[in-house]
Scaffold this motif. Structure first.
Motif, mmCIF file in Angstrom:
data_model
loop_
_atom_site.group_PDB
_atom_site.id
_atom_site.type_symbol
_atom_site.label_atom_id
_atom_site.label_comp_id
_atom_site.label_asym_id
_atom_site.label_seq_id
_atom_site.Cartn_x
_atom_site.Cartn_y
_atom_site.Cartn_z
ATOM 1 N N THR A 1 0.918 -1.067 -0.082
ATOM 2 C CA THR A 1 -0.115 0.035 -0.055
ATOM 3 C C THR A 1 0.879 1.322 -0.199
ATOM 4 O O THR A 1 0.523 2.061 -0.571
ATOM 5 N N GLN B 1 -7.822 0.139 -0.694
ATOM 6 C CA GLN B 1 -7.840 -1.007 0.051
ATOM 7 C C GLN B 1 -8.985 -0.914 1.264
ATOM 8 O O GLN B 1 -9.818 -1.661 1.158
ATOM 9 N N ASP C 1 -5.774 -1.294 -5.154
ATOM 10 C CA ASP C 1 -5.010 -1.986 -3.903
ATOM 11 C C ASP C 1 -6.104 -3.216 -3.262
ATOM 12 O O ASP C 1 -7.054 -2.888 -2.737
ATOM 13 N N GLU C 2 -5.697 -4.199 -3.698
ATOM 14 C CA GLU C 2 -6.585 -5.388 -3.334
ATOM 15 C C GLU C 2 -8.058 -5.192 -3.663
ATOM 16 O O GLU C 2 -9.016 -5.412 -2.937
#
Ligand code: ATP
Ligand code: MG
Lengths: 228, 412
Positions: A51, A96, A172-173
């Motif tokens: 991140t 995220q 992010d994911e």
């Protein structure tokens, strides 16, 4: 468009954070080159600095050392106004933690993408609804975001990022909370945008998604390595 | 070649869109801190009520003082004699001549006052025997006709000039013959009233807005039994050439007239300064008392506002991060919070101003305070509230603007 031109370069980038026990270096000197049109995946264990790396790539923070070069411009030599302009049109990020406005509806959350842009409200609406449809959320348009499941929240966050696609999207994911079907839907959307010229940088824990990507790096202990 | 992002076009709906976005943004803050918002709203509203009242009362007092001075006449002072029947002490004709001789630069006029019942009326009217200079010295304007002239005085013409109030009360017009006791006078003019009773309660010999008849002082007062009344003078009006010489001339006339200690008992000097003294004292004490209450409640409002804004910023860190990620500048973030604070304070001020105006319109009479509601009594509290908003939101807004986006986006 010249596909070999790098859109993002990181040269010996380090990032440390001040803590009560002294500065902690989260990113070791790291080099990274993302070419225009790339679909790059980064995997790695939790806490390895992914991140942190993405925040640098999305122009949301500045490196402690080294240079981040975006589209040929060294970020360290640029001012706030330049950063703001780039965040409006050129770089986008899927967070995220989703970062939705809980009291606003799904549609309003996606429309928020246009909050700081000069825009035509009608066109913004059309694009937002289109993005929500692509995420399979057309039935949730008027629901307050706080009442969504986390998978739905994640898709709203993605819809917000792609309602007006930037040149370079950092995710992010983005599929961390999604079922298989939704995951494929999201990846198809990314793939399509990538084919239309969007450059992608994706962090994921899902090995299955690596098939979508043109390149794969592993982040370990704050350093990037080639996979295998 | 850089690929261009599609540039979206402006449309007519833009300003509306802008207001809508602004409203949504501000609502975000209000709903995140309803209690604190209400608290600072109330504090600012109370402060605005008291500020509005303060401004209205000070306005009213200012108006009263200009009325008082205008009533006396600019650059005019009066020597008032409350003649004493027992001792027979009074201001006399020769005193006036003394003043005239020693103050050649001044205009001097004298008045002798009687209360007379006009024939056929139950109410008395003030009859003022005077000379032709009075209207000019006191800067009166005529509603109709003319004031007494030198000819009237010299030839003892039975001419009368009446006040607007007398004309209304007794239904007299110019050209009418009016009977004061059994003497008939012809009305040659009507004086415009200087005042609408604002100065009621001030020096009785000076008040305008009264039922009065002015006649040449050379006419023997048939209605007055006492014959030695002939050269009594009740008030002498002195007009000085300019305001700077006022004090010096007041002193000079005091030296001329207060020749004996006993005269101090019945002679008094009415100057703009003595007239304004009471008003000024009242203004000072109101400014001090009501002013400090206002200041306190506004500061209280300001500090609750500041705590509201700090809590608000802390609550909305993630949102701030999101805004920054979507292209908001530091200035945009600071403006968001300053605007929000200003909106809270100015809407509170509007409520407070409205309450104060309604309250003053309904209750000012009974409170016995001179009140003047004008644009200032609305604009001053509103501006003060906006300033308060900016001032007390400045620091929290700066705090919000300095939050690093990457940190903000990590926060829970
Ligand atoms: N502002 C900060 N101050 C101190 N430490 C920080 C800060 N931001 C991140 N870190 C630390 O940096 C390390 C890497 O964090 P980061 O969020 O980049 O990891 P990650 O690879 O994204 O992990 P995950 O897969 O769990 O999301 C963590 O140990 C974290 O505690
Ligand atoms: Mg992470």
């Amino acid at each position: 468009m010249n596909a070999s031109l790098p859109i993002l370069e990181m040269k010996a980038v380090e990032k440390s954070f001040p803590t009560p026990t002294g500065p902690v270096r989260v990113l070791q000197p790291t080099d990274l080159e993302v070419k225009a049109g790339d679909f790059l995946a980064i995997t790695g264990p939790s806490g390895s600095g992914k991140t942190t790396l993405l925040m640098l790539a999305a122009l949301l923070s500045r490196p402690s050392k080294g240079a981040v070069v975006f589209d040929g411009d060294d970020v360290s030599s640029k001012d706030e106004a330049w950063l703001c302009r780039h965040r409006k049109y050129r770089v986008g990020m899927v967070f995220q933690k989703f970062c939705l406005l809980p009291h606003r509806t799904v549609l309003e959350n996606v429309l928020f993408r246009f909050r700081y842009l000069d825009h035509d409200p009608d066109e913004a609406r059309t694009r937002s609804l289109e993005a929500l449809r692509a995420m399979g959320l057309e039935s949730k348009v008027d629901q307050p975001a706080r009442l969504l499941s986390s998978g739905e929240m994640q898709r709203v966050a993605i819809a917000r990022a792609v309602a007006l696609p930037p040149r370079f999207l950092v995710a992010d994911e983005p599929t961390g909370n999604l079922d298989r079907e939704s995951t494929l839907r999201v990846m198809d959307c990314f793939k399509r945008l990538n084919a239309e010229g969007l450059t992608m940088l994706l962090v994921t824990h899902n090995e299955e998604l690596l098939n979508y990507c043109s390149r794969h790096l592993v982040c370990r202990g704050g350093a990037l390595q080639k996979s295998k | 070649m850089k690929k261009r992002i599609p540039i979206l076009h402006h449309s007519i709906a833009q300003p509306l869109q802008y207001l809508h976005d602004l409203w949504r943004d501000i609502w975000e803050g209000v709903r995140s801190q309803p209690g604190r918002t209400l608290l600072s709203f109330l504090a600012v509203a109370v402060g605005s009520v008291s500020l509005t009242v303060l401004v209205a009362v000070l306005n009213g007092l200012e108006q009263r003082s200009t009325h008082l001075v205008r009533e006396l006449g600019f650059n005019v002072f009066a020597v008032v004699s409350s003649s004493d029947r027992r001792t027979g002490e009074a201001l006399r004709e020769r005193d006036v001549q003394l003043l005239q001789a020693n103050c050649p630069e001044c205009g001097v006029s004298k008045v002798r006052r009687y209360e007379v019942k006009p024939l056929g009326h139950d109410q008395a009217v003030g009859v003022l025997a005077t000379d032709e200079r009075l209207a000019a010295i006191r800067q009166w304007t005529m509603l109709q006709g003319r004031f007494l002239d030198a000819g009237d005085v010299a030839r003892r013409e039975r001419h009368a000039v009446i006040t607007e109030a007398a004309a209304k009360a007794f239904r007299w017009k110019t050209g009418d013959l009016i009977a004061l006791s059994d003497v008939r006078f012809k009305v040659v003019g009507i004086l415009q009233s200087t005042d609408q009773g604002v100065a009621a309660g001030s020096e009785p010999a000076l008040s305008g807005g009264r039922r009065e008849v002015y006649i040449p002082d050379t006419i023997p007062p048939a209605w007055s039994a006492g014959s030695d009344d002939g050269d009594r003078v009740d008030v002498v009006y002195v007009r000085v050439p300019d305001a700077e010489r006022m004090n010096r001339l007041v002193l000079r006339t005091q030296r001329l007239l207060l020749t004996r200690k006993s005269r101090e008992a019945f002679l008094s000097w009415v100057t703009p300064e003595t007239l304004l003294g009471n008003v000024r004292r009242l203004q000072r004490s109101i400014r001090l008392t009501a002013g400090s209450v206002t200041l306190l409640s506004l500061i209280l409002g300001g500090t609750t506002l500041m705590s509201l804004m700090v809590a608000n910023v802390k609550d909305r860190v993630l949102e701030i991060g999101l805004r920054r990620a979507l292209g908001a500048s530091r200035k945009d973030i600071a403006a968001l919070f300053v605007t929000e604070a200003c909106l809270v304070t100015s809407s509170a001020a509007l409520l407070g101003i409205a309450i104060a105006h309604v309250g003053l319109l309904l209750g000012a009479e009974s409170a016995g305070l001179p009140i003047l509601l004008d644009w200032k009594s609305a604009a001053v509290p509103l501006l003060a509230a906006m300033l308060l908003g900016v001032l007390f939101a400045y620091w929290p807004a700066g705090m919000a603007a300095n939050i690093a986006p990457a940190e903000a986006l990590r926060s829970e």
